[in-house]
Design a protein around this motif. Structure first.
Motif, PDB file in Angstrom:
ATOM      1  N   ILE A  45      10.454  -0.006  -2.455  1.00 51.02           N
ATOM      2  CA  ILE A  45       9.673   0.244  -1.239  1.00 51.02           C
ATOM      3  C   ILE A  45       8.743   1.443  -1.440  1.00 51.02           C
ATOM      4  O   ILE A  45       7.555   1.409  -1.082  1.00 51.02           O
ATOM      5  N   ALA A  46       9.284   2.512  -2.037  1.00 56.81           N
ATOM      6  CA  ALA A  46       8.477   3.713  -2.259  1.00 56.81           C
ATOM      7  C   ALA A  46       7.351   3.448  -3.258  1.00 56.81           C
ATOM      8  O   ALA A  46       6.220   3.933  -3.075  1.00 56.81           O
ATOM      9  N   ALA A  47       7.636   2.683  -4.305  1.00 58.71           N
ATOM     10  CA  ALA A  47       6.598   2.370  -5.291  1.00 58.71           C
ATOM     11  C   ALA A  47       5.485   1.544  -4.662  1.00 58.71           C
ATOM     12  O   ALA A  47       4.296   1.774  -4.932  1.00 58.71           O
ATOM     13  N   THR A  48       5.852   0.574  -3.815  1.00 61.88           N
ATOM     14  CA  THR A  48       4.840  -0.230  -3.134  1.00 61.88           C
ATOM     15  C   THR A  48       3.984   0.636  -2.221  1.00 61.88           C
ATOM     16  O   THR A  48       2.754   0.493  -2.172  1.00 61.88           O
ATOM     17  N   ALA A  49       4.628   1.564  -1.505  1.00 59.02           N
ATOM     18  CA  ALA A  49       3.875   2.475  -0.643  1.00 59.02           C
ATOM     19  C   ALA A  49       2.924   3.343  -1.462  1.00 59.02           C
ATOM     20  O   ALA A  49       1.769   3.583  -1.064  1.00 59.02           O
ATOM     21  N   GLY A  50       3.396   3.815  -2.615  1.00 55.39           N
ATOM     22  CA  GLY A  50       2.538   4.621  -3.470  1.00 55.39           C
ATOM     23  C   GLY A  50       1.344   3.845  -3.985  1.00 55.39           C
ATOM     24  O   GLY A  50       0.211   4.351  -3.997  1.00 55.39           O
ATOM     25  N   VAL A  51       1.566   2.597  -4.390  1.00 50.80           N
ATOM     26  CA  VAL A  51       0.460   1.759  -4.854  1.00 50.80           C
ATOM     27  C   VAL A  51      -0.540   1.533  -3.725  1.00 50.80           C
ATOM     28  O   VAL A  51      -1.762   1.526  -3.946  1.00 50.80           O
ATOM     29  N   CYS A  52      -0.036   1.349  -2.498  1.00 52.32           N
ATOM     30  CA  CYS A  52      -0.927   1.189  -1.338  1.00 52.32           C
ATOM     31  C   CYS A  52      -1.859   2.394  -1.212  1.00 52.32           C
ATOM     32  O   CYS A  52      -3.070   2.246  -0.987  1.00 52.32           O
ATOM     33  N   LEU A  53      -1.313   3.587  -1.346  1.00 53.39           N
ATOM     34  CA  LEU A  53      -2.123   4.793  -1.214  1.00 53.39           C
ATOM     35  C   LEU A  53      -3.153   4.903  -2.333  1.00 53.39           C
ATOM     36  O   LEU A  53      -4.253   5.425  -2.130  1.00 53.39           O
ATOM     37  N   VAL A  54      -2.808   4.386  -3.512  1.00 49.36           N
ATOM     38  CA  VAL A  54      -3.722   4.493  -4.649  1.00 49.36           C
ATOM     39  C   VAL A  54      -4.876   3.507  -4.538  1.00 49.36           C
ATOM     40  O   VAL A  54      -6.038   3.849  -4.792  1.00 49.36           O
TER      41      VAL A  54
END
Length: 306
Positions: free
Chosen positions: A123-132
């Motif tokens: 979940i955190a990795a997906t959120a990080g990719v969203c921000l990128v």
């Protein structure tokens, strides 16, 4: 090979896949997604089959066909369809959902416990990719979204099945990769000729780009990927997929002059940290607690009357 080293080697695959965007936009002819998918898959698959001189046997004919369809033949066209109909950021986020799909399939198909910290890492990795990669003006297209989700689900299913089936005794990772690439390439070939046809000309830059994608980005990268899938938990491997959009963003900054905002850098750090933490054992706070059995807890023995 030790587990940390195996994880590091497997991580090279999505890192190499992250170069696909830069290579495609800078060197390849535009509007040729199926042809690009075909050139990536079929020549590399035939080369690996020729080098290993190993063909499937028995039930592995249909298993190789299923895995090749899910991991290559279905995934490549859907990936490019999603990328062409959606902004790159949206397509990358849909792909980043794969660990969560893998977690559900692992529980349903493999009957394996899914570590909570790895789900949280996904979940955190997906959120990080969203921000990128996401932009405020990103537009959604129903067909593109459906293609992205179906592609991610198909590759997630292929990853879980690869883990479940393993590989035949005495068959190398190169051979198994060659079977899947060949099966997927044969599925893509008729679509390519019907929908797109062959490009009229290819310059030296395009030939070099296709060689990179076919030999390094496909033959080498998928061999490393499937090797990791066969030896590591499926969810653990799928978390490494976040390295692909992160590598693409890093290359865009280093090679293409694309700026990264503070918010994007925060997302980059979040996604990278989550990917690394997802490879570690569960922290004590998330491990199931067991209470030692005390003498008072034991059931008294019932004596049998004689």
């Amino acid at each position: 090979m030790s587990t940390p080293r195996l994880v590091a080697v497997t991580a090279l695959a999505p890192a190499v896949w992250g170069t696909t965007y830069a290579v495609t936009t800078e060197f390849l002819p535009p509007g040729r997604p199926l042809f690009t998918a075909l050139v990536r898959a079929l020549p590399a698959g035939l080369l690996l089959v020729a080098v290993t001189r190993t063909l499937p046997g028995g039930g592995w004919w249909w298993r190789a066909a299923v895995l090749g369809t899910l991991n290559i033949g279905m995934f490549f066209p859907l990936l490019f369809l999603s990328a062409y109909r959606l902004p790159g950021g949206v397509a990358a986020v849909l792909g980043a959902l794969q660990p969560l799909i893998v977690a559900a399939l692992t529980r349903a198909a493999l009957r394996e416990n899914v570590p909570v910290h790895r789900v949280l890492a996904g979940i955190a990795a997906t959120a990080g990719v969203c921000l990128v990669v996401l932009r405020a003006d990103a537009a959604l297209d129903a067909v593109g979204v459906a293609a992205g989700l179906l592609g991610a689900a198909g590759m997630a299913a292929g990853l879980v099945l690869t883990r479940m089936w393993g590989k035949p005794d005495g068959v190398s990772d190169l051979a198994l990769t060659g079977w899947q690439l060949t099966a997927g390439g044969l599925l893509i070939a008729p679509l390519t000729f019907v929908v797109e046809g062959m490009p009229s000309t290819l310059d030296g830059a395009a030939v070099g780009g296709y060689l990179w994608l076919g030999l390094v980005g496909t033959a080498v990268a998928y061999t490393l990927w499937f090797r990791g899938v066969a030896r590591l938990p499926a969810l653990r491997v799928s978390l490494l997929g976040a390295l692909s959009p992160l590598t693409a963003a890093l290359l865009g900054w280093l090679a293409l002059g694309q700026a990264l905002s503070p918010l994007q850098l925060t997302g980059f750090a979040l996604a990278l940290t989550a990917t690394v933490l997802g490879q570690l054992p569960a922290p004590p706070v998330l491990r199931p607690r067991t209470r030692p059995v005390r003498p008072d807890d034991r059931r008294p023995e019932i004596s049998r009357r004689t």
